[in-house]
Design an enzyme around this catalytic site. Structure first.
Site, PDB file in Angstrom:
ATOM      1  N   CYS A 103       0.843  -1.204   0.000  1.00 30.75           N
ATOM      2  CA  CYS A 103       0.000   0.000   0.000  1.00 30.75           C
ATOM      3  C   CYS A 103       0.877   1.252   0.000  1.00 30.75           C
ATOM      4  CB  CYS A 103      -0.933  -0.003   1.212  1.00 30.75           C
ATOM      5  SG  CYS A 103      -1.961   1.477   1.311  1.00 30.75           S
ATOM      6  N   CYS A 199      -5.760  -2.849   7.252  1.00 32.02           N
ATOM      7  CA  CYS A 199      -6.776  -1.804   7.174  1.00 32.02           C
ATOM      8  C   CYS A 199      -8.105  -2.284   6.613  1.00 32.02           C
ATOM      9  CB  CYS A 199      -6.244  -0.609   6.407  1.00 32.02           C
ATOM     10  SG  CYS A 199      -5.796  -0.987   4.700  1.00 32.02           S
TER      11      CYS A 199
END
Lengths: 370, 382
Positions: A103, A199
């Site tokens: 990410c 997340c």
């Protein structure tokens, strides 16, 4: 005279306390600060409730307190293509991926950085615990001073070109100070709980989440010598060194995952925390990013981390012609896991890192690890 | 950096005279219009005057004006109130794909409650077609609701023709005239309009006020229950100060209608000319000849609406897109999607600029220059 007045900084804001304080510090330093919330994952439930909406509300409240403009951007598609697809592919290959590293590489410091530059930003800032140092015109990434929070492990794929455009306002302070600043300034997020876990999974059950995307194939659980100890729910649910959830009873030492056989769908287990089958003496890493490749010898000593929040270990790194690197450990290491990141340091300076590909013991590859 | 406000279709600054008209109402003429005493009667008098002004502006009768909290409430009352009061006559409603969400979400609510709704297509010129209305009409159609001017493209809809078409049909005709009102002459009797929505804050009046015109022969079911205000169609003590400010804004709008038309036409032409001078790529969405001079919707190829809007804001221009951007979820404009299809980039790279009372020629040039700079940055080679 405020020398930072004409420097535009876009800060990625998650609605958490870290990025809130980072924005506050930049504002106090006189920068022109723009807060941007990134939405990478749609977790809207059947009632139309989505944690992103709540988090964005917090971003809005903090930005209004700081009197800075705020926006939201959507990278769901890029996240799916670049991070989530990789995440599933790694599990399919029997490895344990690190979506946070990906990410940072593909979204926060690529797509989002491009977006910040599109807004005329001079710098992109985040609330990561890491430090940027300029030495002789060379930009370096240093560990955050808070040992327990240092996030360079997740930032190992950033290049020098990217780091030139990055600011980490929190790198020089401990987390406790960040909380204290948030409280002292009455920030709306001062008492907000830190987020945990990956997340997009959040607090949900990891196994249930994964089974929505990958078919689970139960199979045999056995020792390397072929003794069957039970059955597993699907290889992707297990990682090297794992003790919990094996369901092997009986007397004696507890059992641990030591490897996987993807072809025959077998989970290998052995007994005892210090079982020698869990130990290795080296690894081969691929997708290696060096922040300053021009400074490296072909073979050199440094320290390395194989997991987040682990102490550094002494290693010898050899650069191979195919771009991969051989890493020899000073002392045998336990439960090195393919798919995870190996990150290299010279003292406080992060040199870069790569993905753990193969595990070595002496001069043989440990094929059973996967 | 001077802020340039080009988002008057979202809301407008209040006219100084409208502000002035409201102030005495807060502390001197503060009565409740329903009260049986002198203080109440004074408030009732102000309310009556405002109603007369509102009715005259569209050639309606004073009995036909219901003051509401704004355009959204007026649309809801018109659509849901008419449907509920006339359900014995049928359960079919006709509307379009480009209505404001105040109308679209009201018809969606009716669909969930047993009504059937036809959503008419929108063509690339930004208009719907009267033939489509005719084809969609059924004996059991009870309501046709079509906005007067689209709020994203500024394109006028064939209101007169629809009014004519419906003269010999039981269906009532509602139009949301929020963007048209104050610039276009409206005569509800001649145009065959049964219900019409107007909002105060789009014409330099205060927020929180609007009115719904309801033909006196038409029944609407009230949605808000309580006292007998507004001929029992809208319970709740009237927002007298707001209504007085609204009334003043109506007066001024009616007086300045022609001048404003001319002024906006000149401003808009200058804006388009200056944008052309910047030598950037842009396309105007919808047919300019069918549009009001106040609203323009421009597509900027090679850009993304998110980055575009943020840049425009950071450059000190207030504009908007039809896209909803809640927590970063970009829904492409439903209006542009209706016009060009969901695959067309225009729905994702377009910005609406809308002009108002205090815009100047210099601002048009300045805005075009700032947009030129942004476009050169966004389409730069990486």
């Amino acid at each position: 005279m405020n020398q930072n007045k004409n420097t535009r900084v876009v800060i990625g804001m998650s609605g958490g306390v870290d990025s809130s304080v980072a924005a506050l510090l930049l504002k106090q330093q006189g920068y022109e600060v723009i807060g941007i919330f990134m939405k990478n994952w749609d977790d809207t439930d059947e009632f139309g409730v989505c944690t992103a909406t709540e988090d964005y509300e917090d971003v809005i409240r903090v930005c209004n307190q700081l009197e800075i403009p705020y926006y939201a951007v959507n990278f769901e598609k890029q996240y799916w293509d670049k991070v989530f697809t990789y995440f599933l592919d790694e599990y399919k290959a029997g490895r344990t991926p690190n979506p946070d590293v990906m990410c940072n590489k593909e979204i926060k410091f690529k797509a989002f950085l491009d977006h910040a530059l599109d807004l005329g930003a001079d710098y992109l800032a985040t609330g990561h615990y890491a430090q940027i140092r300029n030495r002789d015109g060379k930009v370096e990434m240093l560990r955050g001073v808070d040992d327990n929070k240092d996030q360079t492990y997740f930032l190992n794929q950033l290049s020098a070109d990217v780091l030139k455009k990055v600011m980490f306002p929190l790198g020089h302070m401990p987390k406790s100070e960040v909380r204290a600043i948030a409280k002292a300034n009455g920030l709306a997020t001062a008492d907000k709980k830190d987020s945990t876990g990956i997340c997009f999974i959040g607090e949900r059950n990891f196994k249930t989440f994964l089974s929505n995307y990958l078919p689970a194939q139960p199979g045999k659980m056995q020792t390397l010598s072929g003794e069957i100890k039970g059955s597993h729910d699907g290889l992707m649910y297990y990682t090297i060194g794992q003790r919990q959830g094996l369901g092997i009873g009986g007397s004696g030492d507890p059992w641990f995952v030591i490897g996987k056989n993807l072809k025959e769908n077998i989970l290998y287990v052995e007994q005892g925390f210090s079982n020698e089958k869990l130990y290795s003496t080296g690894l081969v890493a691929s997708d290696v990013n060096w922040i300053h490749p021009e400074d490296l010898e072909q073979r050199f000593e440094c320290t390395a981390k194989f997991r987040y929040r682990q102490k550094d270990s002494k290693v010898v790194v050899t650069l191979r012609e195919d771009g991969r690197v051989d890493v020899q450990f000073d002392q045998p290491e336990r439960a090195i896991t393919p798919g995870q990141a190996v990150v290299f340091y010279d003292g406080e300076v992060c040199l870069g890192g790569g993905t753990i590909d193969q595990i070595v013991k002496g001069d043989i590859f440990l094929d059973y690890v996967g | 950096m001077k802020q340039i406000y080009m988002d008057h279709a979202a809301t407008t600054p209040m006219h100084q005279e409208a502000v002035g008209a409201m102030i005495p109402v807060f502390q001197e003429d503060y009565g409740n219009p329903s009260s049986v005493h002198a203080v109440g009667r004074r408030a009732r008098q102000l309310l009556d005057q405002a109603r007369t002004t509102a009715a005259a502006s569209i050639h309606a009768d004073v009995k036909e004006i219901i003051f509401t909290s704004g355009g959204t409430e007026a649309d809801n009352l018109a659509i849901i109130g008419t449907a509920l009061a006339n359900k014995e006559s049928g359960n079919h409603i006709i509307t379009t794909k480009q209505e404001h969400h105040a109308a679209l979400h009201a018809t969606a609510y009716l669909e969930r409650n047993g009504f059937e709704v036809t959503y008419l297509p929108v063509y690339e010129n930004g208009q719907i077609s009267v033939d489509d209305v005719r084809a969609a009409l059924r004996p059991e159609t009870i309501l046709v609701t079509v906005m007067y001017v689209n709020n994203e493209t500024g394109v006028k809809q064939p209101i007169d023709e629809i009014g004519d078409l419906l003269r010999n049909h039981q269906a009532y005709f509602h139009t949301d005239a929020v963007q048209a009102y104050g610039l276009i002459n409206i005569n509800v009797k001649q145009q065959g309009i049964d219900l019409l929505t107007v909002s105060s804050h789009k014409i330099n009046g205060p927020k929180g006020v609007g009115f719904l015109f309801v033909n006196q022969n038409l029944r609407v079911e009230p949605l808000q229950h309580g006292g007998e205000q507004e001929r029992k169609k809208r319970a709740g003590t009237e927002n007298v100060a707001g209504i007085v400010g609204f009334s003043k804004a109506i007066e001024l709008a009616m007086k300045q209608k022609e001048d404003k038309q001319k002024h906006y036409t000149k401003l808009m032409k200058h804006f388009i000319d200056c944008l052309t001078d910047e030598q950037i790529m842009f396309h105007i969405n919808g047919d300019r000849n069918l549009a009001l001079p106040t609203i323009i919707n421009i597509s900027f190829p090679g850009t993304q609406v998110e980055a575009l809007l943020m840049n425009i804001d950071l450059s000190g221009i207030a504009a908007s897109s039809g896209s909803a951007c809640t927590a970063g979820s970009v829904e492409p404009s439903h209006v542009l999607t209706a016009m060009y299809g969901s695959e067309n980039e225009r729905a994702k790279n377009s910005i609406r600029f809308s002009l108002g009372l205090y815009n100047t020629m210099d601002e048009m040039k300045e805005a075009a220059e700032r947009i030129g700079n942004i476009m050169r940055r966004l389409t730069r080679k990486r």
